[in-house]
Enzyme design. Sequence first.
Site, mmCIF file in Angstrom:
data_model
loop_
_atom_site.group_PDB
_atom_site.id
_atom_site.type_symbol
_atom_site.label_atom_id
_atom_site.label_comp_id
_atom_site.label_asym_id
_atom_site.label_seq_id
_atom_site.Cartn_x
_atom_site.Cartn_y
_atom_site.Cartn_z
ATOM 1 C CE LYS A 181 -3.326 2.451 2.883
ATOM 2 N NZ LYS A 181 -2.453 3.615 3.280
ATOM 3 N NE ARG A 203 -6.003 11.063 0.290
ATOM 4 C CZ ARG A 203 -6.809 12.277 -0.269
ATOM 5 N NH1 ARG A 203 -8.100 12.562 -0.003
ATOM 6 N NH2 ARG A 203 -5.924 13.174 -0.798
ATOM 7 C CG ASP A 231 -9.219 9.813 4.016
ATOM 8 O OD1 ASP A 231 -9.001 10.684 4.810
ATOM 9 O OD2 ASP A 231 -8.294 9.165 3.417
#
Length: 421
Positions: free
Chosen positions: A23, A94, A118
Amino acid sequence: MDAFVVRANGPLSGTVRVCGATKNAGLKQVAAALLAPGVTLLRNLHPVLDLDAMLDVMRAIGAGAEWTGENELTIDASGPLTPEAPYELVTRMRASINVLGPLLARCGEARVAMPGGDNIGSRKLDMHFRGLQAMGADLEIVHGLIEARCRTLCGARIVLDFPSVGATENLLTAAVLAKGQTVLDNAAREPEISDLAAFLNRMGAQISGAGSSTIEVDGVESLTPIENEVMGDRIEAGTILMACGVAGGEVTVEGTRLDHLEMVALKLGEMGLDVSPTPDGLTARCDERMHAVDVATLPYPGFATDFMPLVVALLATVVGSAIVTENVFDNRFGFVDELHRMGADIRNEGRHAVVRGVDRLSGAPVRAQDVRAGAALVVAGLAADGETRVLDPYHVDRGYPDLAGQLHALGADVRRVRPPA
Ligand code: EPU
């Protein structure tokens, strides 16, 4: 029901290997592969939801993206590319904003949907925009799309107001093909930035200073696709350390580096968890209940904001009280109400929380609100009476390929239950 189901099961013990930092490092390298026409191969990537989303973005742009082996992904950016990342994909993840720099550099134009805020804060993009404008790009927001174009990107001196990870990455990936030298000051120093810069340099970029606050980039004509191995996930490693702090025991974590976790190890050491290096990672041991120490998050090498929900969960179980201050995101304490459901004693106001350790948390149904908050609830369940069910587990799946499996391998009673197919 889709959930993590957790029960306390005594101290942890054993060895686990962390996955690649899919990630926080891998997604950026997938986006950067757009810079090199041809086929790039990335190793040590693991299937997490955010990677699925990034691969959909790549395909929408016209790049091939295929798993070609276990944890091995091939990106074919031979072209032609359609420099557009639509809203439906950007809102799933994102980090799709990370295609902005590479697309501008490669295609001279990009249309990327604005991701919006967010669950952890407003997450502005002003530094991304100012930096690209300083390099000669024209940018405007039209109907929710960032429309960027440039005839030629030119090197510039850019001082960031704050060492933003995303802005540093976007500007770095734009600067590698710009004309002349770019100097990025007050750049983010996270290990994921160094990993990205090393990847780009191996493709032929001329970047020096990554990992420090000043990064210099001498633009080159073109980059060549390569094979690269993504770094191990320091956040996953830190999550396992926090779990060891909560449950007690002794664990060895392989595939990571203690120097990537220095501040976390220091804080956990002050709290009573001994962390020491091994040739391929680190080992941690906690013999008795830990005690409270104040924590304030800061950009690297400070205490990472991604560990904040986890350390709050840990502090909720230790002896004494501590103040936790969040300095990076403006709204990252939403998970505290979920910990209250488990009997935690936490008072939060603005960027601060006072956490008073309780003797025992009590298992409850709770809801994950973001990836680290979800992991923190799983970890809290390791020291709670009865069963903890962490709902909306897909938040955790965005960043952790197999958190339940890893904790289970250390003796924890954690299961990831899924609804019948
Ligand atoms: N900011 C601005 N303007 C900008 C850019 C950022 O004001 O132009 C502000 C943000 O609003 C935020 C702060 O600066 O308050 C830090 O943002 P940064 O750009 O550093 O974060 P990011 O790149 O959006 C990455 C990670 C986050 C991690 C942060 C900080 C990825 C995909 N995300 O986000 O990871 O918390 O850096 O280290 O790499 C997570 O893993 O849970 C996570 C949220």
